[in-house]
Design a protein around this motif. Structure first.
Motif, PDB file in Angstrom:
ATOM      1  N   VAL A  49      -6.457  37.787 -25.243  1.00 30.73           N
ATOM      2  CA  VAL A  49      -6.305  37.369 -23.701  1.00 30.73           C
ATOM      3  C   VAL A  49      -5.126  36.114 -23.889  1.00 30.73           C
ATOM      4  CG1 VAL A  49      -7.374  36.200 -21.904  1.00 30.73           C
ATOM      5  CG2 VAL A  49      -8.660  37.890 -23.229  1.00 30.73           C
ATOM      6  N   VAL A  50      -4.078  36.380 -23.185  1.00 27.73           N
ATOM      7  CA  VAL A  50      -3.155  35.212 -23.133  1.00 27.73           C
ATOM      8  C   VAL A  50      -2.577  34.796 -21.961  1.00 27.73           C
ATOM      9  CG1 VAL A  50      -2.342  36.153 -25.413  1.00 27.73           C
ATOM     10  CG2 VAL A  50      -1.193  36.806 -23.484  1.00 27.73           C
ATOM     11  N   SER A  51      -1.859  33.720 -21.952  1.00 32.50           N
ATOM     12  CA  SER A  51      -1.067  33.291 -20.704  1.00 32.50           C
ATOM     13  C   SER A  51       0.603  33.360 -21.199  1.00 32.50           C
ATOM     14  CB  SER A  51      -1.584  31.868 -20.328  1.00 32.50           C
ATOM     15  OG  SER A  51      -0.705  31.452 -19.284  1.00 32.50           O
ATOM     16  N   ALA A 102       1.944  34.567 -16.322  1.00 31.44           N
ATOM     17  CA  ALA A 102       0.816  35.785 -16.139  1.00 31.44           C
ATOM     18  C   ALA A 102      -0.139  35.433 -17.148  1.00 31.44           C
ATOM     19  CB  ALA A 102       1.599  37.158 -16.261  1.00 31.44           C
ATOM     20  N   ARG A 103      -1.448  35.849 -16.830  1.00 35.25           N
ATOM     21  CA  ARG A 103      -2.531  35.834 -17.732  1.00 35.25           C
ATOM     22  C   ARG A 103      -3.377  37.346 -17.788  1.00 35.25           C
ATOM     23  NH1 ARG A 103      -3.222  31.465 -14.780  1.00 35.25           N
ATOM     24  NH2 ARG A 103      -5.118  32.149 -13.639  1.00 35.25           N
ATOM     25  N   ILE A 115       0.322  43.940 -20.108  1.00 32.84           N
ATOM     26  CA  ILE A 115      -0.826  43.565 -19.680  1.00 32.84           C
ATOM     27  C   ILE A 115      -0.991  44.326 -18.164  1.00 32.84           C
ATOM     28  CG2 ILE A 115      -1.755  41.550 -18.471  1.00 32.84           C
ATOM     29  CD1 ILE A 115       0.028  39.785 -20.229  1.00 32.84           C
ATOM     30  N   TYR A 116      -2.195  44.979 -18.177  1.00 32.44           N
ATOM     31  CA  TYR A 116      -2.899  45.394 -16.746  1.00 32.44           C
ATOM     32  C   TYR A 116      -3.161  44.540 -16.019  1.00 32.44           C
ATOM     33  CZ  TYR A 116      -1.571  50.019 -19.313  1.00 32.44           C
ATOM     34  OH  TYR A 116      -0.807  50.980 -20.075  1.00 32.44           O
ATOM     35  N   LEU A 122       3.179  32.544  -9.342  1.00 34.64           N
ATOM     36  CA  LEU A 122       4.700  32.295  -8.998  1.00 34.64           C
ATOM     37  C   LEU A 122       5.194  31.147  -9.196  1.00 34.64           C
ATOM     38  CD1 LEU A 122       5.382  34.825  -5.935  1.00 34.64           C
ATOM     39  CD2 LEU A 122       5.592  35.363  -8.529  1.00 34.64           C
ATOM     40  N   ASP A 123       6.259  30.669 -10.044  1.00 35.86           N
ATOM     41  CA  ASP A 123       6.929  29.344 -10.190  1.00 35.86           C
ATOM     42  C   ASP A 123       7.937  29.153  -9.114  1.00 35.86           C
ATOM     43  OD1 ASP A 123       5.535  29.036 -12.421  1.00 35.86           O
ATOM     44  OD2 ASP A 123       6.965  29.626 -13.823  1.00 35.86           O
TER      45      ASP A 123
END
Length: 126
Positions: A49-51, A102-103, A115-116, A122-123
């Motif tokens: 699990v990442v950002s 996105a995470r 990543i689904y 949004l930046d």
């Protein structure tokens, strides 16, 4: 300024002077991703699990007979992670050139990181 510091600054200047535009852009994206707290895409592995933070390169709507998908390639200067929203044709703000974070959980599809249905922020446009 010591001689070691001046050598380092001269080396940085020469690296930026001789680097291609793509290399400079990748360095800038890596720096921005680190500031946002993103994990470099190159270090992401399946099941983690990442950002991730970066810039959207492409956004494609894929009409499938049973389930349409919206796919976007997020580049952070190290590698690309494909973001896939199932059942979506369009999402406001998801467009090429847009910066976002996105995470989600990384999966592998055709040897690509995916990543689904990611959570995303949004930046602000730069």
């Amino acid at each position: 300024m010591t001689t070691d510091e001046s050598r380092v600054s001269l080396r940085r200047f020469l690296e930026r002077f001789t680097a291609s535009e793509a290399e400079i852009d990748a360095q800038e994206l890596r720096r921005e991703s680190a500031e946002c707290g993103g994990v470099p895409a190159q270090q992401c592995s399946r099941g983690q699990v990442v950002s991730v933070a970066g810039r959207l390169r492409t956004v494609v709507y894929t009409p499938r007979t049973n389930l349409p998908t919206l796919e976007a390639d997020l580049y952070d200067g190290t590698d690309v992670v494909t973001l896939v929203w199932l059942g979506r044709r369009h999402i406001a703000g998801i467009e090429p050139g847009r910066h976002l974070t996105a995470r989600g959980r990384v999966a592998m599809r055709d040897d690509r990181k995916v990543i689904y249905n990611p959570y995303y922020e949004l930046d602000s446009p730069k």
